[in-house]
Write a protein that holds these residues in place. Structure first.
Motif, short mmCIF file in Angstrom:
data_model
loop_
_atom_site.label_atom_id
_atom_site.label_comp_id
_atom_site.label_asym_id
_atom_site.label_seq_id
_atom_site.Cartn_x
_atom_site.Cartn_y
_atom_site.Cartn_z
N LYS A 95 0.82 -1.22 0.00
CA LYS A 95 0.00 0.00 0.00
C LYS A 95 0.86 1.27 0.00
O LYS A 95 0.60 2.20 -0.76
N THR A 96 1.86 1.30 0.84
CA THR A 96 2.64 2.53 0.99
C THR A 96 3.65 2.75 -0.14
O THR A 96 4.16 3.86 -0.29
N LEU A 97 3.94 1.72 -0.93
CA LEU A 97 4.91 1.92 -2.03
C LEU A 97 4.42 2.96 -3.03
O LEU A 97 5.23 3.57 -3.75
N ALA A 98 3.11 3.20 -3.10
CA ALA A 98 2.57 4.17 -4.05
C ALA A 98 3.09 5.58 -3.77
O ALA A 98 3.14 6.42 -4.69
N THR A 99 3.49 5.85 -2.54
CA THR A 99 3.98 7.19 -2.20
C THR A 99 5.35 7.48 -2.84
O THR A 99 5.80 8.63 -2.83
N LEU A 100 6.01 6.46 -3.37
CA LEU A 100 7.32 6.65 -4.00
C LEU A 100 7.22 7.11 -5.46
O LEU A 100 8.23 7.50 -6.06
N PHE A 101 6.01 7.08 -6.05
CA PHE A 101 5.87 7.50 -7.44
C PHE A 101 5.80 9.02 -7.53
O PHE A 101 5.08 9.68 -6.79
N VAL A 102 6.58 9.57 -8.47
CA VAL A 102 6.57 11.01 -8.70
C VAL A 102 5.22 11.40 -9.30
O VAL A 102 4.82 10.85 -10.33
N PRO A 103 4.51 12.35 -8.70
CA PRO A 103 3.19 12.73 -9.24
C PRO A 103 3.33 13.56 -10.51
O PRO A 103 4.36 14.19 -10.76
N PRO A 104 2.29 13.57 -11.35
CA PRO A 104 2.37 14.27 -12.64
C PRO A 104 2.64 15.76 -12.49
O PRO A 104 3.36 16.35 -13.32
N GLN A 105 2.10 16.38 -11.47
CA GLN A 105 2.33 17.82 -11.30
C GLN A 105 3.80 18.13 -11.02
O GLN A 105 4.32 19.19 -11.41
N GLN A 106 4.50 17.19 -10.40
CA GLN A 106 5.93 17.38 -10.16
C GLN A 106 6.71 17.24 -11.46
O GLN A 106 7.68 17.98 -11.69
N LEU A 107 6.30 16.31 -12.30
CA LEU A 107 6.94 16.16 -13.61
C LEU A 107 6.78 17.44 -14.44
O LEU A 107 7.73 17.93 -15.05
N VAL A 108 5.57 17.99 -14.45
CA VAL A 108 5.31 19.21 -15.21
C VAL A 108 6.16 20.37 -14.70
O VAL A 108 6.65 21.20 -15.48
N ALA A 109 6.38 20.40 -13.38
CA ALA A 109 7.14 21.49 -12.78
C ALA A 109 8.64 21.35 -13.03
O ALA A 109 9.34 22.35 -13.18
N ASP A 110 9.14 20.11 -13.08
CA ASP A 110 10.58 19.89 -13.11
C ASP A 110 11.16 19.53 -14.47
O ASP A 110 12.37 19.73 -14.69
N VAL A 111 10.37 18.99 -15.38
CA VAL A 111 10.90 18.50 -16.65
C VAL A 111 10.37 19.36 -17.80
O VAL A 111 9.16 19.44 -18.00
N PRO A 112 11.26 19.98 -18.56
CA PRO A 112 10.80 20.86 -19.66
C PRO A 112 9.86 20.15 -20.63
O PRO A 112 8.84 20.73 -21.05
N ALA A 113 10.17 18.90 -20.99
CA ALA A 113 9.33 18.19 -21.97
C ALA A 113 7.95 17.87 -21.43
O ALA A 113 7.02 17.62 -22.21
N ALA A 114 7.78 17.88 -20.10
CA ALA A 114 6.48 17.57 -19.51
C ALA A 114 5.63 18.82 -19.32
O ALA A 114 4.44 18.72 -18.95
N ALA A 115 6.21 19.99 -19.55
CA ALA A 115 5.51 21.25 -19.27
C ALA A 115 4.14 21.38 -19.96
O ALA A 115 3.20 21.93 -19.37
N PRO A 116 3.99 20.88 -21.20
CA PRO A 116 2.66 21.00 -21.83
C PRO A 116 1.58 20.19 -21.13
O PRO A 116 0.38 20.36 -21.41
N GLY A 117 2.00 19.28 -20.25
CA GLY A 117 1.03 18.40 -19.58
C GLY A 117 1.26 16.95 -19.96
O GLY A 117 1.88 16.65 -20.99
N VAL A 118 0.80 16.05 -19.12
CA VAL A 118 0.98 14.61 -19.35
C VAL A 118 -0.32 13.87 -19.05
O VAL A 118 -1.18 14.38 -18.33
#
Length: 279
Positions: A83-106
């Motif tokens: 159950k708790t392993l799910a907390t280790l996944f990077v959320p999409p909003q963090q990808l959009v904030a940190d990765v230029p290619a993700a900025a348009p949305g995922v």
């Protein structure tokens, strides 16, 4: 008789011998003084400052400094479960904030529980010694899950493999890193004959709290450029791949993903937050 020595001849002879003996004794004494020059010279060493009967105590050597073992990072003994392993996944909003290619949305690709651990049935890895570079561990883990987020120019895949204990995860992570170092290239072949070749650069150490590595990769028949990383946190091994499909220039495509160490730091940041949520 007047004018004559009253002593007899024997007496006169004995008197002369005494003088001779006296002279000889003096000569012998002088000779001894010459041939024994040490007479009168003090041969014992001089002792100053302390009594002669006292002995000098040797200096006590300074103790050797004790080396201290660095404290393990916070969360190195963390225990995640299914159950708790799910907390280790990077959320999409963090990808959009940190990765230029993700900025348009995922949008979501692989969703929770939809990808089982291991190779698809009938698939193989060539050479076979590189199999754990794909599966992370050689036998079914205690728990496993995967996620992915994509857009036309970006894909981010992440999986979490749980071992029974942090010690078991540390051993598995060491074996995984050794395998990755020994397998710069390998190919995954499916039952249909489709191939998924991997061509990786040497791994570098990621920056952050937890042990991690990251490497530049070209994946698939299209040789899609990207970065691939592994991280150990508690009893979990976190695997991630950020890729830039559709690009014709490798360097330009990689630039849209940002720096590989910044990607590793993003995954590390999520792990720190995940550890903080554990009871």
């Amino acid at each position: 008789m007047s004018g004559t020595d009253p002593r007899t001849p024997d007496a006169r002879g004995r008197s002369r011998w005494w003088w001779v003996l006296a002279v000889v004794a003096v000569v012998v004494g002088l000779a001894l003084l010459v041939v024994q020059p040490w007479e009168g010279i003090e041969t014992e060493p001089q002792v100053t400052g302390t009594h002669a009967s006292e002995t000098t105590t040797p200096a006590t050597p300074s103790p050797t400094p004790t080396e201290t073992t660095p404290a393990p990072p916070p969360g190195s003994d963390a225990r995640f479960d299914a159950k708790t392993l799910a907390t280790l996944f990077v959320p999409p909003q963090q990808l959009v904030a940190d990765v230029p290619a993700a900025a348009p949305g995922v949008v979501p690709g692989v969703t929770a529980g939809s990808r089982p651990w291991g190779l698809p049935a009938g698939s193989t890895v060539t050479p076979s010694t590189c199999t754990t570079a794909v599966t992370v561990v050689a036998a079914k883990p205690a728990a496993f899950d995967a996620r992915s987020w994509t857009n036309p120019g970006f894909a981010f895949e992440q999986s979490v493999t749980l071992l029974p204990t942090p010690a078991a995860a540390q051993t598995a992570f060491s074996r995984l890193v050794t395998t990755i170092d020994a397998c710069p290239t390998f190919t995954v072949t499916t039952t249909s004959g489709a191939t998924d070749p991997w061509d990786a650069q040497p791994a570098i150490e990621g920056q952050g709290v937890y042990p991690s590595i990251v490497q530049q990769v070209l994946r698939g028949t299209a040789q899609t450029p990207g970065f691939h990383g592994q991280m150990l946190v508690g009893n979990a091994i976190v695997t991630w791949t950020a890729s830039a499909p559709g690009g014709t220039d490798t360097d330009s495509a990689l630039a849209t993903l940002g720096d590989p160490l910044s990607l590793s730091a993003m995954v590390q940041k999520q792990a720190v937050a995940a550890v903080a949520t554990l009871p």
